[in-house]
Scaffold this active site. Structure first.
Site, PDB file in Angstrom:
ATOM      1  N   TRP A   1       0.874  -1.187   0.000  1.00  0.00           N
ATOM      2  CA  TRP A   1       0.000   0.000   0.000  1.00  0.00           C
ATOM      3  C   TRP A   1       0.912   1.238   0.000  1.00  0.00           C
ATOM      4  O   TRP A   1       1.795   1.346   0.870  1.00  0.00           O
ATOM      5  CB  TRP A   1      -0.866  -0.046   1.258  1.00  0.00           C
ATOM      6  CG  TRP A   1      -1.902   1.011   1.360  1.00  0.00           C
ATOM      7  CD1 TRP A   1      -2.788   1.398   0.390  1.00  0.00           C
ATOM      8  CD2 TRP A   1      -2.193   1.809   2.516  1.00  0.00           C
ATOM      9  NE1 TRP A   1      -3.612   2.374   0.875  1.00  0.00           N
ATOM     10  CE2 TRP A   1      -3.268   2.655   2.176  1.00  0.00           C
ATOM     11  CE3 TRP A   1      -1.656   1.893   3.796  1.00  0.00           C
ATOM     12  CZ2 TRP A   1      -3.816   3.568   3.073  1.00  0.00           C
ATOM     13  CZ3 TRP A   1      -2.202   2.788   4.690  1.00  0.00           C
ATOM     14  CH2 TRP A   1      -3.268   3.623   4.326  1.00  0.00           C
TER      15      TRP A   1
ATOM     16  N   ASP B   1      -0.278  -5.300   9.565  1.00  0.00           N
ATOM     17  CA  ASP B   1      -1.353  -4.415   9.133  1.00  0.00           C
ATOM     18  C   ASP B   1      -2.574  -5.290   8.856  1.00  0.00           C
ATOM     19  O   ASP B   1      -2.578  -6.079   7.917  1.00  0.00           O
ATOM     20  CB  ASP B   1      -0.897  -3.674   7.853  1.00  0.00           C
ATOM     21  CG  ASP B   1      -1.898  -2.617   7.414  1.00  0.00           C
ATOM     22  OD1 ASP B   1      -2.989  -2.534   8.007  1.00  0.00           O
ATOM     23  OD2 ASP B   1      -1.584  -1.886   6.454  1.00  0.00           O
TER      24      ASP B   1
ATOM     25  N   LYS C   1     -13.203  -1.224   6.608  1.00  0.00           N
ATOM     26  CA  LYS C   1     -13.801  -2.104   5.607  1.00  0.00           C
ATOM     27  C   LYS C   1     -14.758  -3.102   6.253  1.00  0.00           C
ATOM     28  O   LYS C   1     -15.866  -3.288   5.779  1.00  0.00           O
ATOM     29  CB  LYS C   1     -12.721  -2.890   4.845  1.00  0.00           C
ATOM     30  CG  LYS C   1     -11.467  -2.108   4.475  1.00  0.00           C
ATOM     31  CD  LYS C   1     -11.744  -0.982   3.521  1.00  0.00           C
ATOM     32  CE  LYS C   1     -10.531  -0.398   2.843  1.00  0.00           C
ATOM     33  NZ  LYS C   1      -9.642   0.496   3.483  1.00  0.00           N
TER      34      LYS C   1
END
Ligand code: LMR
Length: 392
Positions: A128, A208, A243
């Protein structure tokens, strides 16, 4: 003082939102930023969250400050899901705090690691883009290893070497599940091996975990985190509820730290609290409070998990169709069937990414990362044909 500041480029990923919105074509397809979409292309508020927000409005009697750690009821309620029912705090060695989204958690984790002596972040390539951006801003060096093998699975030699080369000032970034941007996760056997290698490494693992529940399920997607944590003395976990609770703009996240010794935790966390105070003082409350209400209520928890199952199932269907399509021009879509979560890399060149945008109204990141949740039964055939057209 300010007049000499030079124009900075807009964040390439976030800029896609505006580019897509400005496109007048009715059949345009948004596969850009990672936001879940239904088969109708919508990103509704979870029913369980709506219900929890109603409870919150009715029962919340104050909005007075909570402190830099935020809502500890929220932080603790998540722990059995992340670390397992059996050992949610590893015998008192794990403590957490609420953060503004997963990004706030990563920022805090890396800033704390820097205070503790970290000088480098070792991270798979691609990752990312914000991982490297946060490091640049903090003055941490970024060292990359290769993450994806040509066949669409994980490059184990890449991470083996990265761990073998890792030193005591290195943080190792691992994506807990649903790797962003490739969708290429480690298998359980690969996590076992990585955990074993980390047991003998001085590196500090930072995991993460921004998509738990969107790969194979809440339990399945926690395998890597739990496996690593039982093998190493210290670790950090950056968690996002953006999310899996659909709370994107409410910015709901948490940072968890596992210490070598439970007695060290208060001093370690005091750095997190001090850094939070210096950055945002306290995290926003609303979304975290809604998550806490969901997790404290059995029926709402069930409703939330059902909604998560439906999301995952819909993305699996889209991935199955891509895998079945197989070859599209020079691109092999079949590995996408085995990959997880919102993202996969199509494998188009930068020029082809621009061409598919201009010619077909298909918006994806410059790396040719797609958000699989932007595909629907109504647009997936057009997408496959467009990939075939620009890559022929
Ligand atoms: C993404 O990668 O699209 C998401 O994580 C959203 C973001 O903030 O970049």
């Amino acid at each position: 003082m300010l007049a000499h500041l030079e124009q900075q480029p807009a964040d390439a990923l976030l800029a896609l939102i505006k580019l897509h919105d400005a496109d007048p074509r009715a059949d345009k397809i948004d596969l850009g930023v990672g936001v879940y979409r239904t088969g109708q292309g919508e990103t509704p508020v979870f029913g369980a969250i709506k219900a929890a927000e109603r409870v919150l409005v009715d029962t919340q009697d104050s909005k007075a400050y909570l402190g830099p750690e935020g809502d500890m009821g929220f932080v603790r309620a998540l722990m059995p899901y992340v670390f397992g029912e059996g050992a949610p705090d590893m015998g008192g060695r794990i403590e957490g705090m609420q953060t503004p989204g997963g990004t706030g958690s990563l920022r805090l984790a890396l800033a704390m690691a820097k205070r503790a002596g970290a000088t480098r972040l070792v991270v798979g390539n691609p990752s990312w883009p914000n991982h490297a951006q946060i490091c640049r801003d903090l003055g941490l060096e970024v060292v990359e290893f290769n993450h994806a093998a040509p066949d669409g699975t994980a490059d184990m030699d890449g991470i083996r070497k990265a761990i073998a080369d890792g030193g005591e000032h290195d943080v190792l970034m691992l994506h807990g599940c649903c790797h962003n941007p490739t969708g290429i996760d480690y298998s359980e056997g690969e996590w076992d091996e990585i955990a074993g290698l980390l047991a003998d490494s001085p590196m500090l693992p930072l995991i993460d975990l921004a998509y738990q529940g969107l790969g194979h399920g809440m339990e399945e997607d926690a395998y890597g985190v739990r496996r690593v944590l039982v093998s190493v003395p210290e670790a950090m976990v950056s968690y996002s509820c953006d999310k899996n609770f659909g709370l994107y703009r409410d910015r709901v996240g948490a940072l968890y730290v596992m210490a070598r010794d439970a007695a060290d935790l208060p001093a370690i966390m005091s750095h997190g609290h001090a850094l939070a105070r210096a950055n945002w003082s306290q995290p926003p409350d609303h979304g975290g409070a809604a998550v806490r209400i969901v997790l404290e209520d059995e029926k709402l928890t069930e409703q939330w998990l059902d909604e998560l199952d439906q999301m995952r199932e819909r993305m699996r269907q889209m991935r199955a169709r891509l895998a079945q399509a197989g070859q599209a021009g020079s691109v092999d879509l079949s590995p996408m069937g085995q990959q997880n979560g919102l993202f996969s890399i199509v494998g188009l060149t930068g020029e082809q990414v621009l061409e598919i945008r201009e010619k077909h109204g298909v918006y994806m990141a410059g790396s040719s990362r797609i958000n699989v949740a932007g595909l629907t039964a109504g647009n997936i055939e057009k997408f496959i044909d467009a990939v075939a057209d620009v890559s022929a």
